[in-house]
Design an enzyme around this catalytic site. Structure first.
Site, mmCIF file in Angstrom:
data_model
loop_
_atom_site.group_PDB
_atom_site.id
_atom_site.type_symbol
_atom_site.label_atom_id
_atom_site.label_comp_id
_atom_site.label_asym_id
_atom_site.label_seq_id
_atom_site.Cartn_x
_atom_site.Cartn_y
_atom_site.Cartn_z
ATOM 1 N N HIS A 229 0.852 -1.195 0.000
ATOM 2 C CA HIS A 229 0.000 0.000 0.000
ATOM 3 C C HIS A 229 0.879 1.233 0.000
ATOM 4 O O HIS A 229 1.961 1.235 0.551
ATOM 5 C CB HIS A 229 -0.891 0.014 1.260
ATOM 6 C CG HIS A 229 -2.068 0.917 1.128
ATOM 7 N ND1 HIS A 229 -2.002 2.246 1.442
ATOM 8 C CD2 HIS A 229 -3.315 0.675 0.693
ATOM 9 C CE1 HIS A 229 -3.197 2.795 1.218
ATOM 10 N NE2 HIS A 229 -4.011 1.867 0.768
ATOM 11 N N ASP A 286 -7.992 -5.002 -0.929
ATOM 12 C CA ASP A 286 -8.385 -5.781 -2.108
ATOM 13 C C ASP A 286 -8.081 -7.271 -1.990
ATOM 14 O O ASP A 286 -8.530 -8.061 -2.827
ATOM 15 C CB ASP A 286 -7.671 -5.219 -3.350
ATOM 16 C CG ASP A 286 -8.140 -3.808 -3.642
ATOM 17 O OD1 ASP A 286 -7.282 -2.906 -3.733
ATOM 18 O OD2 ASP A 286 -9.365 -3.609 -3.732
HETATM 19 C C1 SDX Z 1 -5.814 0.552 -3.242
HETATM 20 O O1 SDX Z 1 -4.048 4.888 -1.639
HETATM 21 C C2 SDX Z 1 -5.100 4.256 -1.242
HETATM 22 O O2 SDX Z 1 -5.673 4.551 -0.210
HETATM 23 C C3 SDX Z 1 -5.598 3.167 -2.172
HETATM 24 C C4 SDX Z 1 -6.700 2.265 -1.607
HETATM 25 C C5 SDX Z 1 -7.975 3.038 -1.431
HETATM 26 O O3 SDX Z 1 -8.775 2.662 -0.553
HETATM 27 O O4 SDX Z 1 -8.223 3.963 -2.235
HETATM 28 O O5 SDX Z 1 -6.308 1.723 -0.385
HETATM 29 C C6 SDX Z 1 -7.023 1.128 -2.579
HETATM 30 O O6 SDX Z 1 -5.467 0.971 -4.316
HETATM 31 C C7 SDX Z 1 -5.024 -0.496 -2.513
HETATM 32 C C8 SDX Z 1 -3.761 -0.981 -3.334
HETATM 33 C C9 SDX Z 1 -4.267 -2.038 -4.361
HETATM 34 N N1 SDX Z 1 -3.113 -2.405 -5.254
HETATM 35 C C10 SDX Z 1 -2.605 -3.647 -5.202
HETATM 36 O O7 SDX Z 1 -2.903 -4.506 -4.390
HETATM 37 C C11 SDX Z 1 -1.552 -3.905 -6.278
HETATM 38 C C12 SDX Z 1 -0.342 -4.608 -5.673
HETATM 39 N N2 SDX Z 1 0.375 -3.621 -4.822
HETATM 40 C C13 SDX Z 1 1.524 -2.992 -5.367
HETATM 41 O O8 SDX Z 1 1.444 -2.743 -6.736
HETATM 42 C C14 SDX Z 1 1.984 -1.823 -4.506
HETATM 43 O O9 SDX Z 1 1.990 -2.236 -3.205
HETATM 44 C C15 SDX Z 1 1.304 -0.485 -4.591
HETATM 45 C C16 SDX Z 1 1.177 0.007 -6.010
HETATM 46 C C17 SDX Z 1 -0.030 -0.520 -3.942
HETATM 47 C C18 SDX Z 1 2.191 0.464 -3.844
HETATM 48 O O10 SDX Z 1 3.447 0.344 -4.528
HETATM 49 P P1 SDX Z 1 4.633 1.254 -4.116
HETATM 50 O O11 SDX Z 1 4.220 2.660 -4.201
HETATM 51 O O12 SDX Z 1 5.866 0.862 -4.849
HETATM 52 O O13 SDX Z 1 4.785 0.824 -2.590
HETATM 53 P P2 SDX Z 1 6.026 0.906 -1.741
HETATM 54 O O14 SDX Z 1 6.809 2.150 -2.041
HETATM 55 O O15 SDX Z 1 5.555 0.683 -0.357
HETATM 56 O O16 SDX Z 1 6.938 -0.362 -2.193
HETATM 57 C C19 SDX Z 1 8.051 -0.658 -1.377
HETATM 58 C C20 SDX Z 1 8.781 -1.800 -2.077
HETATM 59 C C21 SDX Z 1 9.095 -1.527 -3.551
HETATM 60 O O17 SDX Z 1 10.253 -2.273 -3.827
HETATM 61 P P3 SDX Z 1 11.663 -1.429 -3.893
HETATM 62 O O18 SDX Z 1 11.599 -0.648 -5.181
HETATM 63 O O19 SDX Z 1 11.725 -0.565 -2.659
HETATM 64 O O20 SDX Z 1 12.704 -2.520 -3.921
HETATM 65 O O21 SDX Z 1 7.942 -2.973 -2.053
HETATM 66 C C22 SDX Z 1 7.730 -3.397 -3.384
HETATM 67 C C23 SDX Z 1 7.969 -2.204 -4.279
HETATM 68 O O22 SDX Z 1 8.352 -2.637 -5.586
HETATM 69 N N3 SDX Z 1 6.341 -3.814 -3.459
HETATM 70 C C24 SDX Z 1 5.944 -5.015 -3.837
HETATM 71 C C25 SDX Z 1 4.552 -5.004 -3.720
HETATM 72 N N4 SDX Z 1 4.150 -3.804 -3.273
HETATM 73 C C26 SDX Z 1 5.273 -3.075 -3.122
HETATM 74 N N5 SDX Z 1 6.612 -6.097 -4.269
HETATM 75 C C27 SDX Z 1 5.866 -7.192 -4.578
HETATM 76 N N6 SDX Z 1 4.498 -7.249 -4.479
HETATM 77 C C28 SDX Z 1 3.821 -6.164 -4.063
HETATM 78 N N7 SDX Z 1 2.498 -6.220 -3.981
#
Ligand code: SDX
Length: 351
Positions: A229, A286
């Site tokens: 998230h 989700d």
């Molecule tokens: C919603 O903002 C809100 O409030 C949204 C929401 C709402 O109510 O409106 O809560 C609803 O959109 C929830 C999110 C739904 N999306 C997913 O479930 C998709 C899977 N999640 C990822 O794509 C990701 O977690 C995001 C897009 C949600 C956030 O990604 P970020 O911005 O990269 O998150 P981060 O900075 O915390 O990531 C830290 C690290 C990164 O790796 P590094 O580059 O630091 O090495 O963790 C990794 C990310 O690549 N990472 C993941 C991951 N989520 C983050 N790696 C593998 N699987 C994942 N799901």
């Protein structure tokens, strides 16, 4: 507390008006929503022109934007705002169910004056002339909780789209249409559909360990859908309630869903993996929500539409907050230019 004690309609009223309604206000709100629950009959031909395989989010975003064409702006500003808000809150259910029925070549089911908000939607989705839909209170309650949990969530991607769009003083239908388009993305609201597709793929290929490894691989665009998230670096409190709802709803409906078992196992395995622990990645709203929707009978393609219906009051409340701000300016984020320095034009025969 709202998910335990309030109806979705009360929660919507709270978000739009800033407090829970008393009985008279709730009755008047119900009558308003009922009176504006139909969709202009001329919109049917729009729906029928979409290819049958169209994604319901694309249809919803287009049709919400089209509402301005069918419901022109009223001169009195307060009336314009109140009517637009009421029409959106009430018609979004009818529009969502219509896209589902028409995509299947089924007869459109009209809203009923004797059914409350959530039950009315389920009836419009599942009633058929040859198989009347029997309202299942457990399904209605699960939908109530689902929509309340999705009702608002601060400045997420789609809410920011609504605010930025609205800052140009475009009509609310267009601003909400922009929010629906943003929510469609698989990294945002589209994740609830992507989670079920991921769990189904793991179920079919029995490759959970491989999925986890792919999610950790920076070179691989695959992410563990429903995990992580932008804000929550801990367990999404909504996911906790949704997970409990899965167990109670499936027990009550006497359903066993193998994808729930896989989801639970995946959560345990991922949370034991250093990558997810170090990156503070937990289930988000989700991760389990699709299991609840499947148990209710909602088709996977409609999952993000369900999120949009729940989030609509939040989008409207946030837009109204901007509207009430006397200093509401046109949104204009700045950029820091990092491209090449000044360059001269080169005529084409010298390139
Ligand atoms: C919603 O903002 C809100 O409030 C949204 C929401 C709402 O109510 O409106 O809560 C609803 O959109 C929830 C999110 C739904 N999306 C997913 O479930 C998709 C899977 N999640 C990822 O794509 C990701 O977690 C995001 C897009 C949600 C956030 O990604 P970020 O911005 O990269 O998150 P981060 O900075 O915390 O990531 C830290 C690290 C990164 O790796 P590094 O580059 O630091 O090495 O963790 C990794 C990310 O690549 N990472 C993941 C991951 N989520 C983050 N790696 C593998 N699987 C994942 N799901």
């Amino acid at each position: 507390e709202l998910a335990e004690k309030a109806t979705f309609k009360e929660t919507v009223y709270l978000m739009i008006n800033g407090r829970l309604p008393n009985r008279d206000e709730l009755t008047r709100f119900s009558i308003l929503l009922n009176d504006h629950s139909l969709v202009h009959e001329d919109m049917r031909s729009f729906y029928e022109s979409f290819p049958r395989i169209s994604h319901p989010m694309g249809i919803l975003s287009s049709m919400v934007n089209a509402l301005r064409s069918f419901y022109p702006e009223l001169q009195n500003l307060e009336e314009e705002i109140n009517m637009t808000v009421t029409r959106l809150l009430s018609k979004i259910r009818t529009m969502a169910a219509m896209s589902y029925k028409i995509s299947r070549g089924h007869k459109v089911v009209y809203p009923r004056p004797d059914l409350a908000y959530c039950a009315n939607f389920l009836n419009m989705m599942f009633h058929s002339p040859v198989r009347p839909y029997e309202i299942d209170e457990d399904a209605v309650n699960a939908l109530r909780v689902f929509w309340i949990l999705h009702a608002d969530h601060e400045q997420n991607c789609s809410t920011s789209a609504v605010r930025l769009d609205g800052s140009a003083r475009v009509n609310l239908y267009a601003a909400i249409s922009a929010g629906i388009a943003a929510l469609w993305g698989p990294l945002h609201g589209g994740a609830n559909q992507a989670v079920i597709e991921m769990l189904s793929d793991i179920a079919e290929k029995k490759n959970m360990a491989h999925a986890i490894e792919r999610a950790k691989d920076k070179e691989d665009p695959f992410r563990l859908m429903g995990f992580g998230h932008r804000v929550y670096k801990t367990y999404d409190p909504r996911a906790k309630i949704m997970k409990k709802m899965c167990d109670s709803l499936l027990n009550k409906l006497n359903i066993s869903d193998p994808l729930l078992d896989i989801a639970k196992e995946l959560e345990v395995v991922a949370r034991k993996d250093d990558y997810f622990v170090e990156h503070n990645l937990y289930p988000n709203v989700d991760f389990y929500s699709g299991i609840v929707l499947r148990a209710i009978g909602i088709p996977t393609s409609m999952f993000t539409v369900m999120f949009a219906i729940g989030r609509l009051p939040g989008w409207i409340a946030q837009w109204k907050e901007s509207l009430d701000d006397p200093n509401w300016k046109l949104g204009r984020p700045r950029q820091i230019y990092t491209g090449p320095p000044q360059t001269q034009f080169v005529p084409i025969d010298k390139r």
